[in-house]
Design an enzyme around this catalytic site. Structure first.
Site, short mmCIF file in Angstrom:
data_model
loop_
_atom_site.label_atom_id
_atom_site.label_comp_id
_atom_site.label_asym_id
_atom_site.label_seq_id
_atom_site.Cartn_x
_atom_site.Cartn_y
_atom_site.Cartn_z
N TYR A 269 0.83 -1.21 0.00
CA TYR A 269 0.00 0.00 0.00
C TYR A 269 0.86 1.26 0.00
CZ TYR A 269 -3.88 -3.06 1.48
OH TYR A 269 -4.82 -4.05 1.57
N LYS B 86 0.90 -6.58 5.95
CA LYS B 86 0.96 -7.75 5.09
C LYS B 86 2.25 -7.78 4.27
CE LYS B 86 -3.27 -6.60 3.52
NZ LYS B 86 -3.83 -5.76 4.58
N HIS C 126 0.28 -11.69 2.07
CA HIS C 126 -0.74 -10.96 1.33
C HIS C 126 -1.32 -11.73 0.15
CE1 HIS C 126 -1.92 -6.55 0.17
NE2 HIS C 126 -2.93 -7.37 0.05
#
Length: 288
Positions: free
Chosen positions: A49, A78, A111
């Site tokens: 992210y 993650k 993830h």
């Protein structure tokens, strides 16, 4: 806030703030500020992210502002798919800890079940998954993460994992919403005392205008988003809706102000009947 007990016995909030695509200090600060003000205590992020550093910076500012300590919040991140592997996964988690400026994570997930830049059907993925899980078990034993789990694993990947894991995953995070009711995964989680945490609970906004959802919301005086989140929570699923709008952030957690089970059995069935296998994210079924 409603909590669930993980198999460790520790409690985890059932609702948290998702942070995918929350980029930049000001955006992250405003979202977290609104979340803490509204009662959120779980923050979900991920290495890919690209906002772990901003979240870490903002937590240093916002926890004292809201009278909170690190122990008052549940922080999860993650593993980036590019970092699959024994040494790579271990190092990647340490990097996440440094960016988030914390000594431990409450939850760390693999993830994606495949290593980046390798074709989905490549049999090497199974080996990478095993190595990464071994790294997560080491991190767990060292106290750097309190719980470990996986994201986007299929039933096949979970059953494969059982052949080598000495530590049971605490959480499975997957796409799960009324258009994609993954009953096989839910049954597996319930049978193995694993929390199913869902993402895309609102179907990227598509479900907010679904006639069945809108009709239920109008009948009981709730927002469509609250109906969708309650549908998941009423099944004891975790949810991590993302928003940068303070009003929406507050509305999402307000589902707990109306009691535990304010959707009827008929409501639950009608919402679940929307299932048609529609996904909004990548499909892990293609991963060997």
């Amino acid at each position: 806030m409603k909590f669930t007990a993980l198999h460790s016995g520790l409690k985890m909030p059932l609702i948290g703030l998702g942070s995918d695509k929350l980029l930049g200090h000001d955006v992250v600060y405003n979202a977290l500020d609104a979340a803490f003000k509204s009662g959120y205590r779980l923050i979900d992020t991920a290495a890919c992210y690209r906002n772990e550093k901003d979240i870490g910076d903002c937590l240093l500012e916002l926890l004292p502002k809201h009278g909170l300590s690190r122990e008052d919040i549940f922080l999860e991140s993650k593993l980036d798919p590019k970092d699959h592997g024994l040494e790579e996964a271990y190092t990647a988690c340490l990097e996440s800890l440094a960016k988030l400026q914390t000594d431990y994570l409450d939850l760390y997930l693999i993830h994606w079940p495949a290593k980046a830049k390798i074709k989905s059907d490549d049999p090497r993925h199974a080996g990478y998954r095993k190595e990464s899980w071994m790294a997560l078990e080491k991190l767990y034993k060292e106290g750097k993460v309190k719980h470990i789990g996986v994201s986007n694993y299929t039933l096949k990947h979970l059953e494969e994992m059982a052949s080598y894991a000495s530590i049971q995953p605490a959480v499975l995070q997957v796409e799960y919403h009324p258009l994609l009711v993954q009953r096989d995964l839910l049954q597996w989680c319930k049978a193995n005392n694993v929390l199913l945490q869902t993402y895309r609970s609102l179907g990227k906004g598509k479900l907010l205008s679904e006639p069945v959802v809108v009709a239920i919301a109008e009948r009981i005086g709730k927002m469509p988003a609250q109906v969708l989140l309650q549908w998941a929570i009423q099944q004891d699923l975790g949810v991590i809706p993302k928003s940068t709008n303070p009003d929406h952030i507050a509305e999402n957690i307000a589902v707990f102000q109306h009691g535990d089970k304010w959707l009827t059995e008929e409501d639950m069935r009608n919402i679940s009947d929307l299932h048609r296998g529609e996904k909004f994210c990548w499909d892990p079924l293609r991963v060997a």
